[in-house]
Design an enzyme around this catalytic site. Structure first.
Site, PDB file in Angstrom:
ATOM      1  N   MET A 184       0.843  -1.210   0.000  1.00 38.04           N
ATOM      2  CA  MET A 184       0.000   0.000   0.000  1.00 38.04           C
ATOM      3  C   MET A 184       0.876   1.257   0.000  1.00 38.04           C
ATOM      4  SD  MET A 184      -2.842  -1.422   2.710  1.00 38.04           S
ATOM      5  CE  MET A 184      -1.663  -2.306   3.721  1.00 38.04           C
ATOM      6  N   GLN A 213     -10.987   3.033   0.743  1.00 40.82           N
ATOM      7  CA  GLN A 213     -10.626   4.350   1.268  1.00 40.82           C
ATOM      8  C   GLN A 213     -11.513   5.434   0.658  1.00 40.82           C
ATOM      9  OE1 GLN A 213      -6.496   4.782   0.235  1.00 40.82           O
ATOM     10  NE2 GLN A 213      -5.749   3.733   2.066  1.00 40.82           N
ATOM     11  N   THR A 246       2.217   1.461   5.891  1.00 39.36           N
ATOM     12  CA  THR A 246       1.464   2.574   5.319  1.00 39.36           C
ATOM     13  C   THR A 246       1.024   3.464   6.465  1.00 39.36           C
ATOM     14  OG1 THR A 246      -0.714   3.148   4.376  1.00 39.36           O
ATOM     15  CG2 THR A 246      -0.476   0.958   5.285  1.00 39.36           C
ATOM     16  N   ASN A 247       1.052   4.770   6.255  1.00 39.22           N
ATOM     17  CA  ASN A 247       0.557   5.686   7.284  1.00 39.22           C
ATOM     18  C   ASN A 247      -0.963   5.713   7.326  1.00 39.22           C
ATOM     19  OD1 ASN A 247       2.914   7.583   8.493  1.00 39.22           O
ATOM     20  ND2 ASN A 247       3.407   7.085   6.371  1.00 39.22           N
ATOM     21  N   THR A 248      -1.596   5.853   6.167  1.00 40.14           N
ATOM     22  CA  THR A 248      -3.037   6.072   6.108  1.00 40.14           C
ATOM     23  C   THR A 248      -3.819   4.966   6.807  1.00 40.14           C
ATOM     24  OG1 THR A 248      -2.891   7.337   4.051  1.00 40.14           O
ATOM     25  CG2 THR A 248      -5.011   6.336   4.576  1.00 40.14           C
ATOM     26  N   CYS A 263       3.520   9.914   4.433  1.00 38.42           N
ATOM     27  CA  CYS A 263       3.037   8.886   3.524  1.00 38.42           C
ATOM     28  C   CYS A 263       4.278   8.125   3.101  1.00 38.42           C
ATOM     29  CB  CYS A 263       2.320   9.491   2.321  1.00 38.42           C
ATOM     30  SG  CYS A 263       1.790   8.251   1.125  1.00 38.42           S
ATOM     31  N   THR A 264       4.211   6.814   3.056  1.00 40.34           N
ATOM     32  CA  THR A 264       5.424   6.033   2.875  1.00 40.34           C
ATOM     33  C   THR A 264       6.047   6.182   1.492  1.00 40.34           C
ATOM     34  OG1 THR A 264       4.025   4.093   2.408  1.00 40.34           O
ATOM     35  CG2 THR A 264       4.880   4.332   4.659  1.00 40.34           C
ATOM     36  N   GLU A 265       5.355   6.852   0.563  1.00 38.46           N
ATOM     37  CA  GLU A 265       5.937   7.102  -0.760  1.00 38.46           C
ATOM     38  C   GLU A 265       6.616   8.466  -0.889  1.00 38.46           C
ATOM     39  OE1 GLU A 265       3.039   3.940  -1.092  1.00 38.46           O
ATOM     40  OE2 GLU A 265       2.707   6.018  -0.488  1.00 38.46           O
TER      41      GLU A 265
END
Length: 228
Positions: A10, A52, A83-85, A195-197
């Site tokens: 994710m 989401q 994932t943060n979200t 956000c991990t990206e």
């Protein structure tokens, strides 16, 4: 070293960074040819992203709960959610799970506090920036988070339409840089890449504020928990 169970995918782009970061940290701490015992369950992100967008968080939480339980059954001894979200459903995800869970916001808060910061900018998906779950966790540690007043749609779109697909554009970097500049003008002393990206796009060399990459910090914390 305990076996790390990692829920990823994710997106898979950030999960690849997690895998590298976890093993780099393991090698740094243990030396030689050591790497991390790790079980990765990489989910199909498209259905999760649809949940989401529809606001069906409970269903997403139930699905992640099944994944978390499967990792524990497979032998994982420490659990991470890459994932943060989706930490918005962490409590539901952990129902019936008996292994320790490393929350992504905690090592981030630890690092900021250790460096003497208290007012911090937060970048992430619109869910992370607009919903309370992440900001409240930071506030409980004594931090004051600031989110951009504008650009939520653009910042969110860059994550889903570009970074999750491995696309890194200078024009998008400039959008993020402008958002950081505006948060700095409002008193932010540092910025969380929540956000991990986002670490694919922004780092200290391209930011007006010191950056705290949640992917790297979380990966190191997972290794620390596995070695504890």
């Amino acid at each position: 070293m305990k076996t790390i169970g990692l829920i990823g995918g994710m997106s898979w782009e950030s999960s690849a960074h997690y895998y590298a970061a976890i093993n780099r940290e393991t090698a740094r701490l243990r030396g030689g040819l050591h790497s991390a015992p790790l079980i990765l369950h990489s989910v199909d992100f498209a259905p999760v992203a649809e949940l989401q967008s529809l606001g069906h968080w409970d269903e997403a939480g139930r699905q992640l709960n099944a994944v978390a339980r499967s990792l524990e059954d497979a032998g994982a001894q420490v659990l991470g959610l890459a994932t943060n979200t989706m930490h918005v459903v962490a409590d539901l995800m952990l129902e019936g799970v008996g292994i320790p869970f490393v929350h992504i916001a905690d090592p981030t808060a630890d690092a900021l506090l250790a460096d003497g910061f208290d007012t911090v900018g937060l970048l992430g998906t619109r869910f992370t920036m607009e919903m309370g779950f992440y900001k409240e966790r930071l506030a409980s540690r004594g931090l004051t988070p600031i989110v951009p007043e504008v650009d939520h749609t653009n910042l969110n779109g860059i994550i889903y339409d570009e970074l999750c697909k491995g696309i890194v554009r200078d024009a998008s970097r400039q959008v993020y840089q402008a958002a950081i500049d505006r948060m700095a003008a409002r008193g932010a002393q540092a910025v969380i890449l929540g956000c991990t990206e986002i670490g694919m796009l922004i780092d200290d060399s391209s930011s007006a504020l010191p950056t705290y990459d949640t992917t790297e910090l979380h990966a190191r914390a997972l290794v620390g928990a596995a070695l504890a």
